[in-house]
Design a protein around this motif. Structure first.
Motif, mmCIF file in Angstrom:
data_model
loop_
_atom_site.group_PDB
_atom_site.id
_atom_site.type_symbol
_atom_site.label_atom_id
_atom_site.label_comp_id
_atom_site.label_asym_id
_atom_site.label_seq_id
_atom_site.Cartn_x
_atom_site.Cartn_y
_atom_site.Cartn_z
ATOM 1 N N ALA A 1 -5.424 3.869 -2.998
ATOM 2 C CA ALA A 1 -4.382 3.808 -1.968
ATOM 3 C C ALA A 1 -4.851 4.428 -0.663
ATOM 4 O O ALA A 1 -4.436 4.007 0.430
ATOM 5 C CB ALA A 1 -3.116 4.500 -2.468
ATOM 6 N N GLN A 2 -5.710 5.410 -0.754
ATOM 7 C CA GLN A 2 -6.213 6.080 0.437
ATOM 8 C C GLN A 2 -6.957 5.120 1.355
ATOM 9 O O GLN A 2 -7.061 5.362 2.568
ATOM 10 C CB GLN A 2 -7.133 7.233 0.032
ATOM 11 C CG GLN A 2 -7.424 8.243 1.127
ATOM 12 C CD GLN A 2 -6.230 9.117 1.452
ATOM 13 O OE1 GLN A 2 -5.423 9.405 0.573
ATOM 14 N NE2 GLN A 2 -6.115 9.557 2.690
ATOM 15 N N SER A 3 -7.478 4.022 0.802
ATOM 16 C CA SER A 3 -8.212 3.065 1.634
ATOM 17 C C SER A 3 -7.308 2.441 2.692
ATOM 18 O O SER A 3 -7.766 2.078 3.774
ATOM 19 C CB SER A 3 -8.843 1.976 0.766
ATOM 20 O OG SER A 3 -7.846 1.184 0.124
ATOM 21 N N VAL A 4 -6.020 2.296 2.386
ATOM 22 C CA VAL A 4 -5.076 1.778 3.377
ATOM 23 C C VAL A 4 -4.937 2.763 4.532
ATOM 24 O O VAL A 4 -4.964 2.382 5.710
ATOM 25 C CB VAL A 4 -3.708 1.512 2.731
ATOM 26 C CG1 VAL A 4 -2.718 1.010 3.778
ATOM 27 C CG2 VAL A 4 -3.830 0.507 1.589
ATOM 28 N N LEU A 5 -4.815 4.041 4.200
ATOM 29 C CA LEU A 5 -4.694 5.068 5.233
ATOM 30 C C LEU A 5 -5.947 5.147 6.085
ATOM 31 O O LEU A 5 -5.866 5.384 7.298
ATOM 32 C CB LEU A 5 -4.402 6.422 4.598
ATOM 33 C CG LEU A 5 -3.045 6.563 3.905
ATOM 34 C CD1 LEU A 5 -2.923 7.928 3.257
ATOM 35 C CD2 LEU A 5 -1.905 6.329 4.880
ATOM 36 N N ARG A 6 -7.101 4.949 5.480
ATOM 37 C CA ARG A 6 -8.345 4.985 6.259
ATOM 38 C C ARG A 6 -8.376 3.844 7.276
ATOM 39 O O ARG A 6 -8.815 4.028 8.416
ATOM 40 C CB ARG A 6 -9.557 4.921 5.327
ATOM 41 C CG ARG A 6 -9.833 6.225 4.592
ATOM 42 C CD ARG A 6 -11.200 6.217 3.956
ATOM 43 N NE ARG A 6 -11.278 5.331 2.803
ATOM 44 C CZ ARG A 6 -11.058 5.717 1.538
ATOM 45 N NH1 ARG A 6 -10.712 6.967 1.279
ATOM 46 N NH2 ARG A 6 -11.163 4.860 0.552
ATOM 47 N N GLN A 7 -7.933 2.663 6.863
ATOM 48 C CA GLN A 7 -7.891 1.535 7.802
ATOM 49 C C GLN A 7 -6.927 1.817 8.945
ATOM 50 O O GLN A 7 -7.215 1.531 10.115
ATOM 51 C CB GLN A 7 -7.480 0.258 7.061
ATOM 52 C CG GLN A 7 -8.515 -0.277 6.095
ATOM 53 C CD GLN A 7 -9.740 -0.822 6.791
ATOM 54 O OE1 GLN A 7 -9.688 -1.283 7.929
ATOM 55 N NE2 GLN A 7 -10.877 -0.771 6.122
ATOM 56 N N MET A 8 -5.787 2.386 8.619
ATOM 57 C CA MET A 8 -4.806 2.705 9.654
ATOM 58 C C MET A 8 -5.335 3.771 10.604
ATOM 59 O O MET A 8 -5.182 3.674 11.826
ATOM 60 C CB MET A 8 -3.504 3.172 9.002
ATOM 61 C CG MET A 8 -2.727 2.065 8.316
ATOM 62 S SD MET A 8 -1.268 2.691 7.450
ATOM 63 C CE MET A 8 -0.298 1.175 7.296
ATOM 64 N N ALA A 9 -5.965 4.819 10.046
ATOM 65 C CA ALA A 9 -6.498 5.893 10.891
ATOM 66 C C ALA A 9 -7.565 5.366 11.842
ATOM 67 O O ALA A 9 -7.659 5.808 12.991
ATOM 68 C CB ALA A 9 -7.056 7.015 10.023
ATOM 69 N N SER A 10 -8.354 4.402 11.373
ATOM 70 C CA SER A 10 -9.425 3.876 12.222
ATOM 71 C C SER A 10 -8.887 3.089 13.401
ATOM 72 O O SER A 10 -9.565 2.932 14.416
ATOM 73 C CB SER A 10 -10.364 2.989 11.388
ATOM 74 O OG SER A 10 -9.742 1.749 11.065
#
Length: 230
Positions: free
Chosen positions: A138-147
């Motif tokens: 799930a953290q991969s979604v947050l990484r995309q958003m943060a980028s």
């Protein structure tokens, strides 16, 4: 109202305020609103689910009515989920700093070793060590958003159900219920369908014929309420 439902209603009210605020802020000179909606139900090696496809479709229709450009998919494999999340990140980055991003997932989700994983329909797990290879973190979604470094991002996880793996699998993933809290990046908000370590209901009772999960139907009933503020 029990403590569980009070907390659930509070989270929904906060989310509605964020969504309605995004809608009001988007003018011809305002930012884009993008959403990725996934509903996984037809699992091969774990229990199937009744509601996620209906949940995803209804959420998509509601978000489109609020001015979001929605990409929706159901019953996705791991590769398809990862490609969709990566494309969502690219779209957010291209939309600019004033964009609002929203990710909604309905389906199986598990936690292991302090991480949350969203399960694709082709997941085949023998041990918790395989989760990062077979599932989607799930953290991969947050990484995309943060980028993307955009203004506002919202993540909705209607995935706080019981561990779907058999008993030996439950031991291998720690036998922990629900999901763990994730630390969102700046400007991001995460909404769970249950508290940390708790599970959410698909139905209120065996006689409940509603095609949506308990959490998502409550969310849908409030998304279009005008005039709400944070």
């Amino acid at each position: 109202m029990t403590g569980f439902w009070a907390k659930c209603l509070f989270r929904i009210v906060v989310l509605v305020a964020l969504l309605s605020g995004s809608a009001r802020a988007t003018t011809p000179e305002g930012g884009a609103r993008l959403a990725l909606v996934i509903g996984n139900a037809s699992y091969g090696s774990v229990s199937t689910l009744d509601n996620p496809v209906n949940d995803a479709r209804m959420i998509s229709q509601t978000l489109e009515g609020l001015g979001f450009t929605v990409s929706m998919a159901v019953d996705m494999s791991q590769v398809e989920m990862k490609l969709a999340i990566a494309q969502f990140g690219r779209d957010l980055r291209a939309a600019g700093a004033d964009a609002t991003g929203l990710f909604y997932y309905a389906g199986h989700g598990v936690q292991s070793f302090g991480n949350n994983y969203l399960l694709p329909v082709d997941v085949a797990l023998a041990d918790a060590a395989d989760l990062d290879l077979m599932a989607v973190e799930a953290q991969s979604v947050l990484r995309q958003m943060a980028s993307a470094r955009n203004r506002t991002n919202i993540v909705i996880l209607d995935a706080c159900r019981n561990n779907p793996f058999p008993k030996d699998g439950q031991r291998s993933v720690g036998g922990t219920r629900g999901l763990v809290r994730m630390e969102p990046p700046e400007g991001a908000f995460i909404l769970y369908s249950a508290g940390a370590g708790q599970t959410a209901l698909d139905r209120l009772s065996d006689n409940d014929a509603n095609p949506n999960s308990v959490f998502t139907r409550a969310l849908l009933s409030r998304l279009n309420q005008p005039g709400m503020t944070l």
